[in-house]
Design an enzyme around this catalytic site. Sequence first.
Site, PDB file in Angstrom:
ATOM      1  N   SER A  17       2.397   4.265   9.240  1.00 37.21           N
ATOM      2  CA  SER A  17       2.014   3.808   7.912  1.00 37.21           C
ATOM      3  C   SER A  17       3.203   3.955   6.956  1.00 37.21           C
ATOM      4  CB  SER A  17       0.792   4.598   7.430  1.00 37.21           C
ATOM      5  OG  SER A  17       0.234   4.029   6.276  1.00 37.21           O
ATOM      6  N   ASP A  68      -6.204  -3.199  13.060  1.00 38.51           N
ATOM      7  CA  ASP A  68      -5.585  -2.760  11.798  1.00 38.51           C
ATOM      8  C   ASP A  68      -5.299  -3.983  10.939  1.00 38.51           C
ATOM      9  OD1 ASP A  68      -4.081  -1.687   9.746  1.00 38.51           O
ATOM     10  OD2 ASP A  68      -2.635  -0.671  11.043  1.00 38.51           O
ATOM     11  N   HIS A  91      -6.639   0.990  10.809  1.00 39.64           N
ATOM     12  CA  HIS A  91      -5.341   1.592  10.495  1.00 39.64           C
ATOM     13  C   HIS A  91      -5.292   3.074  10.841  1.00 39.64           C
ATOM     14  CE1 HIS A  91      -1.486   2.104   8.609  1.00 39.64           C
ATOM     15  NE2 HIS A  91      -1.956   2.948   7.724  1.00 39.64           N
TER      16      HIS A  91
END
Length: 602
Positions: A161, A326, A359
């Site tokens: 991320s 995601d 995610h």
Amino acid sequence: MSEDVFFSSDSIRSGGPLKYAQYATFDEPLALKLGDVLPSVTVAYETYGTLSPKKDNAILICHALSGDSHVARHDAADDPGWWDIVVGPGKVIDTDKYFVICPNVLGGCRGTTGPGSTNPATGKPYGPDFPTITTADQIQAQRLLVDHLGIEKLLAVVGGSMGGHQVLTWASAFSDRVCGVIAIATSPRLSSQALAFDVVGRNAILRDPNYQDGHYYDTGSGPTVGLALARMIGHITYLSPEAMREKFETDRLQPRDVPIEFEKKFSVGSYLGYQGAKFVERFDANSYMRLSLAMDLFDLGDSVADLSAAFKDCTCRFLVVSFASDWLFSPAESRQIVDSLIATDKSVTYCNVASSCGHDAFLLEDDLDRYGKLIRSFLANLDGQGACQAQAPAQVAKTSRANIFEPATLDYSRIMDLIPLDANVLDLGCGGGELLSLLKARGPCRTLGVERDEMAILDCTRRGVDVLHADLNRGLAAFGDRQFDFVVLSRTLQVVRDVEGIVTDMLRVGRRCIVSFPNFAYRKLRKVLCEEGRAPEAPGQLHHKWYNTPNIRFLSIADFQQFCADRGICVHRMIALDTEAQKEINDDPNLNADLSIFVISR
């Protein structure tokens, strides 16, 4: 997923004291990318394991927006870390083997200089006066820490991320300081959709009356509602539609009664309210503002050309991992990174892990058996001396499943004879990387595989073979004209849907192409079909039953010869094999061979 619908990647985190945090203060001014200067910087960090005498086993872990230095517990009495499932003795990132460093990011609120730190010019917290920072500034602070620890070159930098943004910045700015880069669930820049969620989150904080223009530290109250709303908005983006459905559909009108001030008419509402309220206990609103803005400002480019320029001087190896569900940092964005690395002939492995967790997948155990094995194998094939090299195939075979590394088959031996030692090779449908690992073992060459089976990609990674997770039927647009000396399609043509498209692309990308395929005109197959009236089946390459065969094309040597003649494709050589007898066939190959190898070009 956990049976507790309230379980999330935040569940194990707390705002308690970091008992094992260390602090390094750098008194020299830190010039920031946008023109401001911090007079000094303190970095809070935690370390795990032991630095080797040669200082060649250090791994830097970069955390995401809401993370901190506490990546894992240090002992049984310690609080859990945010990545306990990955980091620790005997785990994926094995602290019995590696020296792990995890710093709290610049602008954070867990010990590193940030908005809550004292501004030496005023003697009060910086608050909103803390300068706008970028990912590049965060990496400069991490670099100071690495220098402070006396480490010249990191074995790897790992992050997901926002942490992936930091990893990519290390690769583009300081690749000579890193052997391997592991970028997980990340992007070269935020999509407009992802950026929009951050904008709304920051506005929720700004419009909270208790924000007080950021000067709330000495008031006894802060923007808890605004920060909780920002986290609730963000948390939606971390989950996939599948995860939402699994958590909330069965009892959507039966919310858990939790002590929150937010709407809880629906189960998803009570969940988000709970997550937002829990987040406020351990995070600072001004840090959220600065860190989310740094993530939004991160931009390596939005085209292969821009990204290729950013990575053109990179010497490190890359592992890029995305997750199929995601939508915040989509697989397409990871492919942008990968395509740019391919365009500049960098060493890269990519896998899009099948997952329903969205995610947050890289922080959860659900898919750890796959993404964890990718990370473990990639690290095992990094050479701590500084260069990045694959292990010898024999070494890799010991860690692979029992039948993964067999002696070279007859067709592999012939294919290897056709390829010069120093040739660059692209292997399409490379399976577990057997051929590529044999090519690498015999001498230095640039090799890359393309494979769509996730388990085969794991096998390639164990072998230290670079591989891309992709479907050949979508073409080879990521590769340049004549980018490889040889493009190989071994025992794969018969399962390809778009035969003309893939052969055309192969001839564009490779100076020479090698195609091998089973010959369905083989005499034993003819006999089964003509005399027994049954679907063809024979030992060797053609042993499948009619109901489990992967073959969708039933072509012969004569068919492929005609295919090439009709399209003006030059056939340089044809080798026919009887794999049962383990010999080459010269007498009527279309009848007596069960496998053929063609060398072709335009």
